[in-house]
Design an enzyme around this catalytic site. Structure first.
Site, mmCIF file in Angstrom:
data_model
loop_
_atom_site.group_PDB
_atom_site.id
_atom_site.type_symbol
_atom_site.label_atom_id
_atom_site.label_comp_id
_atom_site.label_asym_id
_atom_site.label_seq_id
_atom_site.Cartn_x
_atom_site.Cartn_y
_atom_site.Cartn_z
ATOM 1 N NE ARG A 297 -23.036 -28.956 36.316
ATOM 2 C CZ ARG A 297 -23.388 -28.518 37.610
ATOM 3 N NH1 ARG A 297 -24.019 -27.241 37.645
ATOM 4 N NH2 ARG A 297 -23.539 -29.254 38.783
ATOM 5 C CE1 TYR A 442 -21.317 -37.404 31.722
ATOM 6 C CE2 TYR A 442 -20.040 -39.403 32.492
ATOM 7 C CZ TYR A 442 -20.302 -38.547 31.733
ATOM 8 O OH TYR A 442 -19.783 -38.886 30.087
ATOM 9 C CD GLU A 443 -18.785 -33.915 35.440
ATOM 10 O OE1 GLU A 443 -18.646 -32.993 36.348
ATOM 11 O OE2 GLU A 443 -17.815 -34.580 35.482
ATOM 12 N N GLY A 444 -23.795 -33.551 37.790
ATOM 13 C CA GLY A 444 -25.077 -32.840 38.241
ATOM 14 C C GLY A 444 -26.196 -33.585 37.228
ATOM 15 C CD GLN A 449 -26.548 -29.678 35.217
ATOM 16 O OE1 GLN A 449 -26.509 -28.450 34.612
ATOM 17 N NE2 GLN A 449 -25.587 -30.366 35.665
#
Lengths: 588, 588
Positions: A297, A442-444, A449
């Site tokens: 992140r 992506y990555e959440g 977030q």
């Protein structure tokens, strides 16, 4: 027409004059040897690699894309050669531990390296981009036998790695993952529990490619009789090529046709009774994976900054060259002309300075956070490590979502500077808009977030960690006052006051209205992002005002523009956080 | 996976119940015959053409793009056939004058038609998109001989038209145009002054294609000894095929590789002593062209709405289908499930309703403006025509810039609803983001619109026309009060007050600081856009609150969300308009 110049003057000035990075490093034995000369040299070489080796492959790689033939992915022309140089230069090991063959050169330098790589070629950087996270997972959760086989090859970059999380029905909700891991009868678990992995994964970046002879897949999967949901997820290491040299049953069945980062192969992967080994405890796979995702992140946050920086540079350069219409106001002493650089037109100046203010503010926040990560990882005092770790945990979702928002929307604004040319591939900026969009997802996703920040990082401990962070940020207001920057101090204090007030209101009201925080989480995050920018601009002003060096002057001007023109946007976000009795119907 | 459903219920409800369009038409003899049944039928058929004929060509056309071979452009598969049906259906003539073979069916219907076409396929709609503007120029400025030859073919759509303005060095600044027009010796000017046109044009939409056998180019050019700048520009009609059937010296030398609308051929055109005829007075070409550009700007505004609508629909549909995670709050009576539709998650509901609120507000403004255009064109009383024309002149730059902003950024928000799937071509939404970006640039960039609005439409007459418009908008607050919608009335009055206050401040301060208006023009326009949305939402609430019909309920809910959640953004724009003593350095 698209160019990239590494922002080395800003990076060096920030690390040394603004953030006093050497003081942070001096307190950490593992980093104490880092001197200014080394830092400058590392950044210079990283910048050279990015600008001279990577940047020329960016636009051609976008047009060419990846191809899949007979189950094997071919990357665009030049990607292999660039990667070989990257490995040869020792770049994958920059922030890895010395015992794993790494150089342990500060997360701040790693962040700066990563910013420059992504500015130069986001798609290419996807391949080594997951390496560090996978390395962390293996370092902390792998049994010695697995580490022996894989860790060194990953630190060196000789083998690349993937994160195999997403399935068609399981994106944000990993609890729905179905891929199975079947323990192998009679194997010796001391060398890692051997399993057979079966299932389909999608959106796997670098699932297959031609950069390295082996690829180490970290696969989220489910053991037989595992509990439903996220508490039944395990993590398996599944190599493309097995230790005995045979090809594992890992197949790339397709690659996606995407909006951007077309040089990065986004693969549909099929595991067909593939041999693998569990990493970490059974059913604790998500916890292990989160280690990887947190590192990732911060990297994604750097992608946002990287796009913002590259777009800002190109917009400034184009606006200085392109001549259209006479400007209503002209710099003193400018010679008469039929038409002026568009950079002189007031609306353009607003746009260009806004981009520059956001880029420098974000960069300072990124380097500051990376230095906190150094402390969290390397400081000898556990209390210091804990507090720095808390700061990083709080800042990570803000930086991920806010910077990627700024990066994408900044690239989009920069496109506008080019007028019609911005819409044409040759000028490169439309590629920035397309490439930058994925980082918000992506990555959440950025909405994830926001919920992570507000629920898990802020409200769940009653605001304790947050208040410690805000107390620390408030010290900058005192420094600003002492340095004669009273207006900046006031602006910063006003933001911190709004931050505490909004947080307290949510803490007080969440029981009566449990949905409130979820409805306004995005606004809370964007407000925090602006408040952090206010801190960054105040810090830059205080540290550089009155100095004559070009970088100091740039910081002074950018920070002032940020406080005057950009910061007002914080107000509407704070206001919306307090919105309670507002319409939000169900969808019919 | 991408679908399009014409928003006929909203269009019909707005025209009849909200805006009382029949009253406007009844006052105009040329439109007095328009009855509700005709309106419904025209919209239905237009929607059918858009959804059934055009929409299926949208995604394939994007992948295929246009090709140029031996100087001839081939459009994507299906574009020719769709265009043939469009002509056969009589759609090009919808709003043309009866004496030119048109149907004179109200600009509001034409706007609705255009919205649906662009929602279904923006790239395709570029080809007929300039026809109406070219028709207007020829109708008002052409000599009878030219009209005889070209007007009928254009009204019918048998021949298409282009606007050839831009050159490499002349984009926003048309004064820098270099293309030459040389009068032909000994020709008879009564049939239109014959000229030989030479020069290079870029970014010419539909400069060549295979949809029609002839293409009518309207070319901005310069007569010998013409004054420099915009006062030396003339306009020439230059056909691809001459009246005697021979090919004119008009060449397509290249087509652009673009971010979006890839099915629309954006051509580099070379005129090589091409035969043409002047339209309008020598050196008055820009005035004639502005007629075309104003019509085009309203069309571009509709493009913004069209993208917003299509993106909103697709996001709503996907969010209702896609299941991820349990929602913190669930509709009453919902059955237990491991995971819920993402449309139930509060942050998603914010996003989805925000898009819907913007789309319905924008649609009401668009139809309202188109009805004012009907009055401006067709009302028997010159005073009514004048006042309606003033309104249209004021509203046009706001709608062009604000709607295209909403369309592009709305599509971008909608992409986020799809998560990772949004980044993949198959789901169509990433194409919406790419296609929608150009509308913020062409027909005068959005920054140009902002300056046009503030300088030419608002400040130059001391705010007279604006105040008349605001007085009229304020009447809605009275109606809201009477209908028990006091909160909406207050919100609207607050916006109109801020609008007058900001305008007065700029009028008072512009002499002392001539750059002020230029620095804040973008914020002024966005603030006006929000204030107009406030009027639209108040109007929708007043006209539909308490009614049970699904469309009325949708309007009530969307309008309330708009007032509660979207309108606060107006505040920061008004605030920035008042920013005077703020940093805005020159660029080094």
């Amino acid at each position: 027409m698209w160019t990239y110049e590494p922002p080395l003057p800003q990076m060096n000035f920030m690390l040394r004059q603004v953030l006093d990075a050497p003081a942070t490093w001096a307190a950490c034995p593992a980093l104490a040897d880092l001197d200014s000369a080394t830092v400058q040299e590392v950044l210079k070489q990283a910048g050279r690699f990015a600008a001279e080796v990577l940047a020329p492959t960016n636009a051609p790689g976008d047009l060419q894309g990846c191809t899949l033939k007979d189950g094997a992915v071919t990357t665009p022309t030049g990607f292999r050669e660039a990667y070989a140089q990257f490995v040869q230069g020792g770049w994958p090991a920059l922030a890895c531990a010395p015992e794993a063959g790494g150089q342990c050169l500060s997360q701040a330098l790693n962040a700066a390296l990563y910013e420059m790589l992504v500015s130069a070629n986001h798609a290419w950087t996807m391949y080594p981009g997951l390496l560090h996270g996978a390395y962390e997972v293996l370092l902390h959760h792998g049994v010695p036998h697995l580490k022996e086989t894989y860790l060194g090859k990953m630190t060196s970059g000789e083998w690349l790695a993937t994160m195999c999380l997403t399935e068609a029905q399981a994106g944000s909700d990993l609890g729905l993952v179905r891929t199975k891991a079947q323990p192998v009868d009679g194997a010796s678990p001391a060398n890692g529990v051997p399993v057979r992995v079966s299932g389909n994964k999608i959106f796997i970046s670098g699932g297959d490619h031609d950069l390295t002879p082996n690829i180490v897949h970290l696969v989220l999967c489910r053991l037989p009789d595992a509990p439903a949901g996220t508490k039944g997820l395990s993590l398996a290491l599944v190599p493309k090529v097995l230790p005995d040299g045979t090809r594992n049953a890992v197949h790339c069945d397709g690659i996606e046709k995407k909006m951007g980062i077309k040089g990065s192969a986004t693969c549909q992967m099929r595991f067909d009774q593939a041999q693998g080994w569990l990493i970490g405890e059974p059913n604790r796979g998500l916890a292990a994976m989160f280690l990887m995702m947190n590192a990732a992140r911060l990297h994604v946050a750097m992608q946002g900054l990287a796009h913002l920086e590259a777009a800002t540079q190109n917009a400034w350069r184009y606006a200085a060259e392109r001549v259209q219409m006479r400007a209503a106001q002209r710099p003193e002493g400018a010679a008469p002309a039929a038409a002026d650089p568009i950079a002189w037109h007031p609306a353009m100046r607003r746009t260009l300075w806004t981009l520059r203010a956001q880029a420098e503010g974000a960069r300072l926040l990124a380097l500051h956070t990376a230095l906190r990560l150094d402390t969290a990882e390397q400081h000898p005092d556990p209390a210091e490590r804990q507090q720095a770790g808390d700061d990083v945990a709080l800042l990570t979702p803000v930086l991920k979502a806010f910077f990627t928002h700024l990066g994408h929307h900044g690239a989009d604004e920069a496109l506008g500077v080019f007028g019609g040319y911005g819409f044409v591939h040759d000028y490169g900026i439309e590629q920035s808009v397309r490439d930058s969009r994925i980082a918000m997802i992506y990555e959440g996703t950025n909405q994830i977030q926001a919920v992570d920040l507000l629920q898990r990082k802020v409200l769940d401990d009653g605001g304790t960690r947050l208040n410690r962070l805000l107390d620390r940020l408030a010290e900058e207001a005192v420094r600003c006052d002492a340095a004669g920057q009273g207006a900046a101090a006031t602006a910063l204090r006003e933001q911190l006051r709004a931050w505490r007030q909004a947080t307290q209101a949510l803490l007080d009201g969440r029981t009566a209205d449990p949905g409130w925080a979820l409805r306004v989480a995005d606004d809370y995050l964007h407000a925090c992002g602006h408040a952090l920018l206010a801190w960054a601009w105040a810090t830059l002003l205080r540290a550089s005002a009155g100095q004559d060096a070009p970088t100091a002057r740039l910081f002074t001007q950018a920070a002032q523009v940020g406080l005057d023109w950009v910061l007002p946007q914080a107000g509407v976000h704070w206001q919306r956080v307090h919105t309670r009795e507002a319409a939000l119907p169900w969808l019919d």
